[in-house]
Design a protein around this motif. Sequence first.
Motif, PDB file in Angstrom:
ATOM      1  N   GLY A 167      45.060   1.771 -31.617  1.00  0.00           N
ATOM      2  CA  GLY A 167      44.033   0.938 -31.015  1.00  0.00           C
ATOM      3  C   GLY A 167      43.505   1.597 -29.755  1.00  0.00           C
ATOM      4  N   LYS A 168      42.521   0.956 -29.140  1.00  0.00           N
ATOM      5  CA  LYS A 168      41.849   1.561 -27.969  1.00  0.00           C
ATOM      6  C   LYS A 168      42.177   0.797 -26.692  1.00  0.00           C
ATOM      7  CE  LYS A 168      37.304   1.378 -27.695  1.00  0.00           C
ATOM      8  NZ  LYS A 168      35.889   1.764 -27.958  1.00  0.00           N
ATOM      9  N   ASP A 169      42.627   1.563 -25.711  1.00  0.00           N
ATOM     10  CA  ASP A 169      42.763   1.072 -24.341  1.00  0.00           C
ATOM     11  C   ASP A 169      41.460   1.429 -23.641  1.00  0.00           C
ATOM     12  OD1 ASP A 169      43.331   0.480 -21.732  1.00  0.00           O
ATOM     13  OD2 ASP A 169      45.050   1.848 -21.541  1.00  0.00           O
ATOM     14  N   ALA A 170      40.533   0.473 -23.591  1.00  0.00           N
ATOM     15  CA  ALA A 170      39.176   0.747 -23.108  1.00  0.00           C
ATOM     16  C   ALA A 170      39.126   1.092 -21.632  1.00  0.00           C
ATOM     17  CB  ALA A 170      38.279  -0.452 -23.390  1.00  0.00           C
ATOM     18  N   ALA A 171      40.131   0.668 -20.847  1.00  0.00           N
ATOM     19  CA  ALA A 171      40.105   0.916 -19.404  1.00  0.00           C
ATOM     20  C   ALA A 171      40.664   2.282 -19.030  1.00  0.00           C
ATOM     21  CB  ALA A 171      40.891  -0.178 -18.686  1.00  0.00           C
ATOM     22  N   THR A 189      42.281  -3.495 -30.023  1.00  0.00           N
ATOM     23  CA  THR A 189      42.576  -3.283 -28.604  1.00  0.00           C
ATOM     24  C   THR A 189      44.050  -2.937 -28.421  1.00  0.00           C
ATOM     25  OG1 THR A 189      43.053  -5.638 -28.213  1.00  0.00           O
ATOM     26  CG2 THR A 189      40.778  -4.899 -27.910  1.00  0.00           C
ATOM     27  N   ALA A 190      44.293  -1.970 -27.558  1.00  0.00           N
ATOM     28  CA  ALA A 190      45.659  -1.576 -27.184  1.00  0.00           C
ATOM     29  C   ALA A 190      45.815  -1.849 -25.692  1.00  0.00           C
ATOM     30  CB  ALA A 190      45.894  -0.103 -27.490  1.00  0.00           C
ATOM     31  N   THR A 191      46.656  -2.798 -25.367  1.00  0.00           N
ATOM     32  CA  THR A 191      46.826  -3.215 -23.973  1.00  0.00           C
ATOM     33  C   THR A 191      48.151  -2.691 -23.445  1.00  0.00           C
ATOM     34  OG1 THR A 191      45.590  -5.251 -24.435  1.00  0.00           O
ATOM     35  CG2 THR A 191      46.919  -5.193 -22.415  1.00  0.00           C
ATOM     36  N   GLY A 200      55.787   0.502 -20.523  1.00  0.00           N
ATOM     37  CA  GLY A 200      55.295   1.695 -21.200  1.00  0.00           C
ATOM     38  C   GLY A 200      54.890   1.480 -22.645  1.00  0.00           C
ATOM     39  N   GLY A 201      55.189   0.301 -23.177  1.00  0.00           N
ATOM     40  CA  GLY A 201      54.735  -0.022 -24.527  1.00  0.00           C
ATOM     41  C   GLY A 201      53.294  -0.506 -24.519  1.00  0.00           C
ATOM     42  N   TYR A 202      52.795  -0.869 -25.692  1.00  0.00           N
ATOM     43  CA  TYR A 202      51.426  -1.384 -25.815  1.00  0.00           C
ATOM     44  C   TYR A 202      51.427  -2.563 -26.769  1.00  0.00           C
ATOM     45  CZ  TYR A 202      49.173   2.517 -23.397  1.00  0.00           C
ATOM     46  OH  TYR A 202      48.766   3.412 -22.444  1.00  0.00           O
TER      47      TYR A 202
END
Length: 386
Positions: free
Chosen positions: A162-166, A131-133, A138-140
């Motif tokens: 990673g994935k930012d699902a939203a 997961t990428a939040t 501006g960072g993750y």
Amino acid sequence: MSPEELLPDELLQRIRSRAAGYDRDNAFFHEDLEELAAAGYLKLFVPASDGGAGLGLEAAAQCQRRLATAAPATALAVNMHLVWTGVAHVLAARGDNSLDFVLKEAARGEVFAFGNSEAGNDSVLFDSRTTATPEQDGGYSYTGTKIFTSLSPAWTRLGIFGKDAAARDGAGELVHGFITRETPGYRILDDWDTLGMRASQSATTVLEAVKAPADRIFRKLPVGPNADPLIFAIFACFESLLAAVYTGLGERALAVGVDNVKRRTSFKNGGRSYAQDPDIRWKVAEAAMAMDVLYPQLRTVTADVDALVDHGSQWFPKLVGLKVNATETARRVVDLAIRVSGGSSYFRGAELERLYRDVLAGMFHPSDDESAHNTIANAWLGPLED
């Protein structure tokens, strides 16, 4: 600079002399890495104006082929640093300067590693279980587990995604960035105890809300296959440099097998050399013919990347085909070399015994055999019908 200039015989021999010890002790190749760094080898893709060798992919692949003849595990791990610097070079050659900082930092001695692989993620670069939040600045922050992280004891920069699902109205977005060795929030597990390629120390890396700052977030891509230049650059460098390592491994196996055949004598044939045995000669010839196919394929594919040749939809088939051909050919050549070398190669400590274990790692690198054949079949026959 030529591979022989970047890797002189004396250095290559020192690296070869340490390979068995690293394998036996399941130890990282610290001495090799120090000598390679001092020789400027980690700067193959760095422009000459910044103190590097200024090589393209074709020349770098030949260097890796040469290094692998001495120590495949060392070459495989160094590959991961060269993949990132190679990606930066390939992108820059196409007018994309988003990873120029990678080359600048490599020129200053930073060591890059590849932290993308995930257990159970057969989508590879086209989806992620990490997961990428997004953060307010501006960072993750990334949470997930990365496997086969070569150079684990030595990297100073780790590329992750990673994935930012939203994002993208819930369709998801794949976010690529870098962290440094000093970044809090990751753990490197002591879990690298493998059949072969032991010196690479490609340990599992656990990311626990580890943050990549905004200035190190360099790509945001939709989930699924896409034509972004980053994807091409990663595939081009990853597959080609892997192929170079296994080509070098096969080359060394053939040379060791030939030496063994010349030394072995046949009791029943009055002490004559096995080099005079027709069956043995057939197997050596088979191995040599298999290797002869690899050398021009490796040169042609990498030279086309350097020359910006437009193969269109055939690019990915060419790249995955090269990787699979190299890994499978090397495995076949090692097997033939062992067959002609006799029982001595079955004992621990024999170079061919180590190469036999090392070469098996080739089947686990992406693209695997099934994925490659699917890619190539789709290119020639179109996708399967629903």
